[in-house]
Structures are given as structure tokens and as C-alpha cells.
Write a protein that holds these residues in place. Structure first.
Motif, PDB file in Angstrom:
ATOM      1  N   ARG A 207      -4.856  -5.849   9.362  1.00 59.56           N
ATOM      2  CA  ARG A 207      -4.338  -6.652   8.976  1.00 59.56           C
ATOM      3  C   ARG A 207      -3.667  -8.030   9.711  1.00 59.56           C
ATOM      4  O   ARG A 207      -4.806  -8.351  10.962  1.00 59.56           O
ATOM      5  N   SER A 208      -3.273  -9.267   9.256  1.00 57.89           N
ATOM      6  CA  SER A 208      -3.349 -10.292   9.923  1.00 57.89           C
ATOM      7  C   SER A 208      -2.556 -10.165  11.165  1.00 57.89           C
ATOM      8  O   SER A 208      -0.945  -9.969  10.518  1.00 57.89           O
TER       9      SER A 208
ATOM     10  N   ILE B 148       4.652 -12.388  -1.315  1.00 59.47           N
ATOM     11  CA  ILE B 148       3.470 -12.305  -1.837  1.00 59.47           C
ATOM     12  C   ILE B 148       2.696 -12.642  -3.288  1.00 59.47           C
ATOM     13  O   ILE B 148       3.136 -12.203  -4.717  1.00 59.47           O
ATOM     14  N   PRO B 149       2.694 -13.540  -3.381  1.00 53.05           N
ATOM     15  CA  PRO B 149       2.153 -13.847  -5.195  1.00 53.05           C
ATOM     16  C   PRO B 149       1.131 -13.468  -5.392  1.00 53.05           C
ATOM     17  O   PRO B 149       0.043 -12.937  -4.440  1.00 53.05           O
TER      18      PRO B 149
ATOM     19  N   ASN C 122      -9.460 -10.387   2.867  1.00 51.37           N
ATOM     20  CA  ASN C 122      -8.450 -11.269   1.265  1.00 51.37           C
ATOM     21  C   ASN C 122      -7.732 -12.669   2.597  1.00 51.37           C
ATOM     22  O   ASN C 122      -6.655 -12.689   2.493  1.00 51.37           O
ATOM     23  N   PRO C 123      -8.347 -13.376   3.165  1.00 48.13           N
ATOM     24  CA  PRO C 123      -7.670 -14.498   3.761  1.00 48.13           C
ATOM     25  C   PRO C 123      -7.259 -15.147   2.887  1.00 48.13           C
ATOM     26  O   PRO C 123      -6.122 -16.016   3.208  1.00 48.13           O
TER      27      PRO C 123
ATOM     28  N   ALA D 282      -0.120  -8.868   3.269  1.00 48.97           N
ATOM     29  CA  ALA D 282      -1.381 -10.068   2.120  1.00 48.97           C
ATOM     30  C   ALA D 282      -2.895  -9.962   2.690  1.00 48.97           C
ATOM     31  O   ALA D 282      -3.732 -10.028   1.799  1.00 48.97           O
ATOM     32  N   TYR D 283      -3.024 -10.115   3.682  1.00 49.17           N
ATOM     33  CA  TYR D 283      -4.377 -10.180   4.685  1.00 49.17           C
ATOM     34  C   TYR D 283      -5.258  -8.865   3.379  1.00 49.17           C
ATOM     35  O   TYR D 283      -6.613  -8.973   3.850  1.00 49.17           O
ATOM     36  N   SER D 284      -4.513  -7.656   3.514  1.00 47.00           N
ATOM     37  CA  SER D 284      -5.816  -6.975   3.016  1.00 47.00           C
ATOM     38  C   SER D 284      -4.861  -6.277   1.995  1.00 47.00           C
ATOM     39  O   SER D 284      -5.711  -4.956   0.907  1.00 47.00           O
ATOM     40  N   VAL D 285      -4.795  -6.603   1.282  1.00 49.57           N
ATOM     41  CA  VAL D 285      -4.428  -7.064  -0.719  1.00 49.57           C
ATOM     42  C   VAL D 285      -6.813  -7.074  -1.136  1.00 49.57           C
ATOM     43  O   VAL D 285      -7.202  -7.774  -0.755  1.00 49.57           O
TER      44      VAL D 285
END
Length: 504
Positions: free
Chosen positions: A104-105, A133-134, A165-166, A155-158
Motif C-alpha cells: 500500500r502507500s 476514492i474516485p 496503482n499510483p 487507493a494504491y492497491s486498487v
């Protein structure tokens, strides 16, 4: 004949010999020039080879997953720095865990470089912050549905891609802040360790002795001491251990760890600047960084990366500030404090420093040419009047702008938020029984607003498109400073590395 021969010999001695000397001098000069040119060619070729090697190290992520962007701005630039806790790609050797964990981030901050190229502000976003998270793009090309009230680092691991997922993290930050992210940089454990080694170590400080259990709370025993209390230099694995420590200091929270990470980045900047910011001195750092960096295409070459780094060389350490997004605990999670957060983002948008200075070189010129704003009459006094502000448009940051305008006239803003209906054309001020006079005072801050009575007590401002389109309101409400509680907690890059290292 003898005389004639003698004259001829004299001519040779007095004429041809000097000509030969000039030839030898010209030969030496030409040899020197040729040698210098040759060396220059070799050096240039060598530098070119180094750049080609660095270019081969750099990995970029696709920008086709970036969407719904705020407009570009001339007010400085914004760089999103994401530190991941991924174990893929050999990173588990530095932190253990499953080698297939995409992570993750773990650490994120948004760096705002002001237009004057002399100030910078880095805002840390806690990993457990509850955000929206959009929609984000998945590896198969489809898009997710937006998510509400979700932890930020998700969000980073979507999409569960091995490379993370940067773009989704960037989308989330742009939605959260209303600021356009110009560049995004992702660094993993390996890259972080190599960069600290490339600069020869970073000065840090520990408020107490640290043991293995402080780094890994699942250990049954305290284990060996890994850090002694006080200042010291760390690099490689030790540097990584320092920024990852969470449980043994203060309240063991991520907020406390953020303070130490900010101190670390500040110390790293200090070291880089002390070594001299030139292409030559930056090349070893660039070589270490590019082996494990993932960047947007705008930074996708060694030349672009070094050029960007060189653009920061005139920023003074004292003018480089670190703050944390205004926050409060919400159970085990972190909630954003409003309207303080909006005031912070608005200040950065306006290129104003944390203490209210204009760092964009253009606001004062505009102010001198502009008439007094009709949206901020000097005669209004809102002392003792409490108001809630809601954004009835899709313009990001409008509620914070209006809240700041009200506060300048003494009104108390109890809350800011987004209205249920976001297509309001004009601003509406609703008031409860006996509050008409107070509502009309508020209306003076919003010329053209419609004042409406309701059965529910309290005063509510619902902002419309007319307020969003009023340039005078934007100029008059540009924040002079972020809230004192936020600015007062800022760290400068030249602060004592042993100060303010934990929370709780």
C-alpha cells in the motif's frame, strides 16, 4: 662561391630555423587543442552513456488512469511522493513478509514548490485518513466505482496489480486537495535504502533507545537494541528501520511516525544541499534512485529528473516546511478536520506560504490594480454570529473560500461541507426564527445572495455558481495564512533533528 654559400647558411640559420620553431609551437598548440577537444568528447560521451544507463533504470507508469483533473495553475508546482511497503521485486529482503505482497502507500506527502522557486511545503497525508476514492482504472481497462469514507492507502492497491496503482492515488489526492499534481514519484524499500547509501548517510535522532520489538511488535521478547537514544547517522537498512519504527515511541501511532519521517526527509535535503546540488554530485543519487523509482512520463528520463532536482537548488532550508494534513482521530482511523484542511489547500493554490507570505510574485501586482472587493465590505461585523457553509457547486474549495471570507469579518464558521444539490445558480442564506438580522449581515459578504427563512434554527450559507464566478471574491478571500494550529506545528528543514519526534 664561399661567400655565397655563407649567405645561404645565414639565411637558413636566420630564416628557416625560426620558421621551424613557429611550426613546432603551432604543433604543440594544435596538440593541446586536439587533446582538450578529445577529452571533452570523451567526457561528453561518458556523460551521455551515464544518462543512457540512468534512462534504462527508470520505470514509468501509464497516465491513462489519471482522470477528473483540476485545471493547471501558474501558482507553483505539485509533486506527489509515494513510499510503498510492497514486498515484491525483492523488497521483502528489507522488511520481511510475503514476497508477492503488492503493498500500500505507506508514506505519502504532497510537495508544493512555490512559483518563486525559493519556498516549498510538504504536506503529509496519514495512511489511515478517511477519504473518498474516485473511479480508478483497473489492469483490464475497466474502471471502478467511486468509494466513500475509505482509508487513503487503499487507493494504491486498487486493482491488485503487482506494480500498484499510483494513478489511483494521484486521482485521490487531486480530489482531496483540488490541486493539480504535476508529477508523481513512487519509491520502494530498495530505492529508499540505496538513496541513503548514495548520500553517505543521513543524520537522525531517537528520543529513546529502540529495540527489535519496537520495530516488530509481534516479537515475544524485546530483542536486541537497534538504535541508541540521541543523534546518529543512518543509511541503507538502518535508515529504513528508522522511518518504519512506529510502536515503541510516543503513542505508537502513524502520526508520530510521520513526524520522524518528516525529520528524516528534512535531514536528507540538508545533506544533499551541503554536498552541493550540481549534475555531478546528483548523479550518484540519481543512479541509486532510478533503479527503484517509478515516475510519471514527465519525469521519465535522467535529464528530466536531474533538471527537476536542479530547479530546487535555490530553495532555502528554512523556507522548506513540513506539515501534516489537519486531522483528528475517528476511532482507529483518522478523520480530516474541516475547514482547516480546506484553508491549507487554498493557501497552496494561491501560492501563499504557511505564514501568509505571497511566494508567487504576482498577487501584490494584481491587488494593486484591483478595486476593493464588493464581496468583503469593511463595515460588516459578524462577531457572535455562527454560520455553517455548504458548497452548492462542483467548484473545489469554494466552501473554504467562503469560510475564510466570513472569518475575516468575525463570523464563527461552525462547519463546511458539500450541499446535497450541487447545481445552485445563486447563493442562498437560510436562517431560523429570530435570526433574520444576523442572516442579512452575512448576506453583505455575498452580494446578490437570496435570504430565506426556514423553520430550523441556525444560519446556513449554500454557495452558488455566481459566487464561484466572482473573481473579486476569489481575490478577497485568498487566505493570508493557514490556521495557526497547522502553521504552528510545521517543521523547517533546518530544525534541530532531535525536536518534535513523536505524538502522544
Amino acid at each position: 662561391m664561399a661567400g655565397s654559400h655563407q649567405v645561404s647558411g645565414q639565411r637558413q640559420a636566420g630564416g628557416r630555423a625560426p620558421a621551424a620553431g613557429r611550426q613546432r609551437k603551432r604543433s604543440k598548440t594544435m596538440f593541446g587543442i586536439t587533446l582538450a577537444v578529445s577529452l571533452l568528447v570523451l567526457l561528453t560521451a561518458g556523460a551521455g552513456w551515464i544518462y543512457i544507463q540512468l534512462d534504462g533504470n527508470i520505470e514509468t507508469f501509464g497516465t491513462d488512469g489519471i482522470s477528473g483533473r483540476p485545471p493547471a495553475s501558474a501558482n507553483g508546482s505539485n509533486v506527489l511522493v509515494i513510499g510503498t511497503d510492497a514486498r515484491t521485486g525483492g523488497n521483502n529482503a528489507f522488511a520481511g513478509g510475503n514476497k508477492n505482497d503488492i503493498g500500500r502507500s505507506d508514506t505519502v506527502f504532497l510537495l508544493h514548490v512555490y512559483a518563486d522557486q525559493k519556498h516549498a511545503a510538504a504536506v503529509s497525508i496519514p495512511r489511515d485518513t478517511l477519504v473518498d476514492i474516485p473511479a480508478c482504472k483497473l489492469p483490464d481497462g475497466s474502471w471502478t466505482s467511486p468509494q466513500s469514507n475509505t482509508v487513503f492507502n487503499a487507493a494504491y492497491s486498487v486493482g491488485q496489480s503487482a506494480k500498484g496503482n499510483p494513478a489511483c492515488t494521484q486521482n485521490t489526492v487531486e480530489k482531496l486537495t483540488g490541486l493539480r499534481v504535476d508529477h508523481t514519484v513512487v519509491v520502494d524499500f530498495k530505492g529508499f535504502a540505496k538513496m541513503t547509501e548514495a548520500v553517505g548517510g543521513v543524520q537522525v535522532c531517537l528520543p529513546q533507545d529502540i529495540y527489535q520489538k519496537d520495530l516488530n511488535p509481534n516479537r515475544p521478547t524485546r530483542g536486541d537494541q537497534i538504535f541508541a537514544k540521541g543523534p546518529q547517522s543512518v543509511s541503507g537498512q538502518k535508515a529504513l528501520d528508522y522511518v518504519r519504527i512506529r510502536h515503541g515511541i510516543g503513542d505508537g501511532s502513524d502520526i508520530g511516525r510521520i513526524k520522524r519521517q518528516q525529520a528524516f526527509v528534512a535531514s536528507l535535503l540538508k545533506k544533499v544541499k551541503s554536498d552541493g546540488m550540481s549534475p555531478t554530485s546528483l548523479l550518484p543519487l540519481a543512479n541509486a534512485a532510478t533503479e527503484s523509482l517509478t515516475v510519471d512520463p514527465g519525469l521519465g528520463s535522467a535529464q528530466k529528473l536531474i533538471s527537476f532536482a536542479m530547479s530546487l537548488r535555490d530553495i532555502d532550508l528554512h523556507n522548506t516546511k513540513f506539515v501534516t494534513l489537519p486531522w483528528r482521530y475517528q476511532g482507529a482511523r483518522v478523520a480530516i478536520v474541516h475547514p482547516d484542511a480546506e484553508a491549507l489547500w487554498s493557501a497552496l493554490k494561491a501560492d501563499r506560504t504557511l505564514d501568509g507570505q505571497d511566494a508567487g510574485k504576482h498577487h501584490d501586482e494584481q491587488a494593486s490594480d484591483s478595486p476593493p472587493s464588493p464581496s468583503a465590505p469593511e463595515s460588516v461585523s459578524g462577531t457572535g454570529i455562527s454560520i455553517a457553509v455548504y458548497n452548492g457547486t462542483t467548484v473545489t474549495g469554494l466552501a473554504a473560500r467562503a469560510a475564510d471570507a466570513l472569518k475575516k469579518h468575525g463570523f464563527t464558521v461552525t462547519s463546511t461541507g458539500t450541499a446535497v444539490v450541487r447545481t445552485e445558480s445563486k447563493t442562498v442564506i437560510e436562517y431560523g426564527p429570530g435570526q433574520r438580522d444576523q442572516a442579512e449581515k452575512a448576506a453583505q459578504v455575498f452580494p446578490g445572495a437570496e435570504v430565506t427563512a426556514t423553520a430550523k434554527s441556525g444560519i446556513k450559507v449554500i454557495l452558488g455558481k455566481a459566487y464561484a464566478a466572482d473573481p473579486a471574491s476569489a481575490a478577497s478571500t485568498a487566505p493570508s495564512a493557514v490556521p495557526s494550529g497547522v502553521a504552528g506545528g510545521a517543521r523547517s528543514a533546518d530544525d534541530d533533528p532531535c525536536s518534535d519526534l513523536s505524538h502522544g
